[in-house]
Design a protein around this motif. Structure first.
Motif, PDB file in Angstrom:
ATOM      1  N   ASP A 220       1.377 -51.989  15.216  1.00  0.00           N
ATOM      2  CA  ASP A 220       1.546 -50.557  15.500  1.00  0.00           C
ATOM      3  C   ASP A 220       3.044 -50.226  15.394  1.00  0.00           C
ATOM      4  OD1 ASP A 220       1.629 -47.983  16.420  1.00  0.00           O
ATOM      5  OD2 ASP A 220       0.428 -48.350  18.225  1.00  0.00           O
ATOM      6  N   GLU A 221       3.462 -49.938  14.155  1.00  0.00           N
ATOM      7  CA  GLU A 221       4.886 -49.677  13.903  1.00  0.00           C
ATOM      8  C   GLU A 221       5.390 -48.453  14.661  1.00  0.00           C
ATOM      9  OE1 GLU A 221       2.745 -50.384  11.476  1.00  0.00           O
ATOM     10  OE2 GLU A 221       3.560 -52.105  10.359  1.00  0.00           O
ATOM     11  N   GLN A 222       4.538 -47.440  14.770  1.00  0.00           N
ATOM     12  CA  GLN A 222       4.975 -46.215  15.448  1.00  0.00           C
ATOM     13  C   GLN A 222       5.300 -46.470  16.913  1.00  0.00           C
ATOM     14  OE1 GLN A 222       5.603 -43.186  13.822  1.00  0.00           O
ATOM     15  NE2 GLN A 222       6.643 -42.846  15.777  1.00  0.00           N
ATOM     16  N   ALA A 223       4.523 -47.330  17.564  1.00  0.00           N
ATOM     17  CA  ALA A 223       4.773 -47.670  18.976  1.00  0.00           C
ATOM     18  C   ALA A 223       6.127 -48.379  19.112  1.00  0.00           C
ATOM     19  CB  ALA A 223       3.657 -48.560  19.510  1.00  0.00           C
ATOM     20  N   ILE A 224       6.426 -49.261  18.156  1.00  0.00           N
ATOM     21  CA  ILE A 224       7.713 -49.971  18.160  1.00  0.00           C
ATOM     22  C   ILE A 224       8.862 -48.979  17.977  1.00  0.00           C
ATOM     23  CG2 ILE A 224       9.131 -51.642  16.868  1.00  0.00           C
ATOM     24  CD1 ILE A 224       6.440 -53.146  16.265  1.00  0.00           C
ATOM     25  N   ILE A 225       8.692 -48.047  17.045  1.00  0.00           N
ATOM     26  CA  ILE A 225       9.708 -47.008  16.800  1.00  0.00           C
ATOM     27  C   ILE A 225       9.918 -46.163  18.058  1.00  0.00           C
ATOM     28  CG2 ILE A 225      10.190 -44.868  15.520  1.00  0.00           C
ATOM     29  CD1 ILE A 225       8.648 -46.178  13.122  1.00  0.00           C
ATOM     30  N   ASP A 226       8.816 -45.737  18.666  1.00  0.00           N
ATOM     31  CA  ASP A 226       8.898 -44.850  19.840  1.00  0.00           C
ATOM     32  C   ASP A 226       9.659 -45.491  20.992  1.00  0.00           C
ATOM     33  OD1 ASP A 226       7.569 -42.832  18.549  1.00  0.00           O
ATOM     34  OD2 ASP A 226       5.600 -43.319  19.391  1.00  0.00           O
TER      35      ASP A 226
ATOM     36  N   SER B 260       9.586 -62.303  17.590  1.00  0.00           N
ATOM     37  CA  SER B 260       8.271 -61.656  17.462  1.00  0.00           C
ATOM     38  C   SER B 260       8.333 -60.490  16.478  1.00  0.00           C
ATOM     39  CB  SER B 260       7.784 -61.159  18.833  1.00  0.00           C
ATOM     40  OG  SER B 260       7.595 -62.236  19.720  1.00  0.00           O
ATOM     41  N   LEU B 261       9.385 -59.671  16.592  1.00  0.00           N
ATOM     42  CA  LEU B 261       9.552 -58.528  15.679  1.00  0.00           C
ATOM     43  C   LEU B 261       9.718 -59.002  14.238  1.00  0.00           C
ATOM     44  CD1 LEU B 261      11.938 -56.412  17.946  1.00  0.00           C
ATOM     45  CD2 LEU B 261       9.658 -55.684  17.195  1.00  0.00           C
TER      46      LEU B 261
ATOM     47  N   LEU C  10      16.409 -52.831  10.148  1.00  0.00           N
ATOM     48  CA  LEU C  10      16.870 -51.785  11.069  1.00  0.00           C
ATOM     49  C   LEU C  10      16.477 -52.099  12.516  1.00  0.00           C
ATOM     50  CD1 LEU C  10      18.040 -48.984  11.764  1.00  0.00           C
ATOM     51  CD2 LEU C  10      15.852 -47.986  11.057  1.00  0.00           C
ATOM     52  N   ILE C  11      15.224 -52.454  12.729  1.00  0.00           N
ATOM     53  CA  ILE C  11      14.741 -52.725  14.091  1.00  0.00           C
ATOM     54  C   ILE C  11      15.460 -53.929  14.696  1.00  0.00           C
ATOM     55  CG2 ILE C  11      12.727 -53.445  15.441  1.00  0.00           C
ATOM     56  CD1 ILE C  11      12.731 -50.432  14.683  1.00  0.00           C
TER      57      ILE C  11
END
Length: 327
Positions: free
Chosen positions: A40-46, A74-75, A86-87
């Motif tokens: 769930d990339e969006q959850a990570i971004i949020d 993990s990421l 970026l993350i």
């Protein structure tokens, strides 16, 4: 805004973190986002783009305490490409991130002089000292020795000089006689003689305080009837020229310097993602809003607009979150 004051400017940061912050539920959201099939990339971004760096460090510790796993590892296993880069950049503390960027610039295929120049020309004495320490802790080697082994000539001398962190002494008092002496020395070393006395340029640009240098630039203009930047362009070339110009630009206005770095990373065919990520991540809690204002003047469009045009997907979403609104 002169370079040594370019830290924690009022209203300069685009990322301020969460006001009511608890790392425990954030770590749980990240674990759930990476658990099982798919991510769930969006959850990570949020979570990660809306927290300060200090808060991200707490989330990382909480993640390990709750789940027995390293968050960065993990990421890395779940993400890929520019979005991963970026993350992961967001997860490093500022000094460790600068140390990592310098290590990658020195130890990759060929030396990335632009990265080394950008970091060493724009950081303060205290920051450079911490970066050297972080580099030693993370990589077990001496930053100065690594720079010496990967660079040469006057460019090497200039970088080693910058590592000593002698510039940022923003005292109100400036010795007018010494200002004139330095301006005359630069004029004699460049415009007045055949060839260039590079050591004179290196010594003055790397060891004088920013307040002193600003006065030197003005006196030099009177003597030479041209800016010091124009003289540097006509008297030097390559990485040495880039390093000298970076010091002058950071001394005059660090926000314009970084706005230019971002503009050149985005304009034309292809995007220099390394520069885009590094500048946005490293300046987001310092002065990115002020850099954005200068970017608009240079590009004629906002940084967010150019990011929208040049990037895509989760990478674009995360970058836009870090940039904040255009208002």
């Amino acid at each position: 805004m002169v370079w040594w004051k370019g830290w924690r400017d009022e209203d300069g940061s685009s990322v301020r973190g969460a006001l009511s912050f608890d790392p425990t539920p954030d770590a749980q959201v990240l674990y759930k986002a990476m658990k099982g099939l798919g991510t769930d990339e969006q959850a990570i971004i949020d979570v990660l783009t809306k927290r300060s760096n200090a808060q991200r460090q707490q989330i990382s510790r909480s993640f390990k305490e709750q789940f027995g796993k390293d968050l960065i590892a993990s990421l890395k296993s779940e993400l890929s490409g520019k979005f991963e880069r970026l993350i992961i950049a967001l997860m490093y503390s500022p000094f460790k991130y600068d140390a990592k960027e310098l290590h990658d610039a020195l130890k990759g295929l060929g030396t990335n002089e632009g990265v080394i120049i950008e970091i060493l020309a724009s950081r303060t004495k205290v920051q450079i000292k911490e970066i050297i320490k972080a580099y030693k802790e993370e990589y077990g080697s001496n930053l100065e020795e690594d720079i010496k082994s990967d660079t040469s000539g006057y460019f090497e001398r200039m970088l080693v000089c910058l590592l000593q962190g002698e510039r940022d002494d923003p005292r109100c008092y400036v010795d007018s006689a010494m200002v004139l002496q330095d301006a005359q020395a630069l004029y004699a070393a460049g415009e007045k003689i055949r060839g260039t006395d590079e050591i004179q340029f290196i010594t003055i640009l790397c060891t004088r305080s920013a307040t002193h240098l600003l006065r030197v630039f003005d006196e030099y203009q009177k003597l030479a009837s041209k800016s010091l930047e124009d003289s540097i362009r006509s008297e030097t070339h390559g990485s040495l020229e880039d390093a000298m110009l970076a010091i002058v630009k950071c001394t005059r206005n660090i926000h314009i310097y970084f706005a230019e770095r971002l503009y050149h990373a985005l304009k034309g065919a292809g995007t220099c993602d390394g520069t885009l990520i590094r500048v946005i991540v490293s300046r987001s809690e310092i002065d990115l809003n002020l850099i954005k204002a200068e970017f608009l003047k240079i590009a004629g469009k906002s940084l967010s607009t150019m990011i929208l045009e040049d990037t895509s997907g989760d990478y674009k979403t995360a970058l836009l979150n870090l940039c904040g609104s255009d208002k």
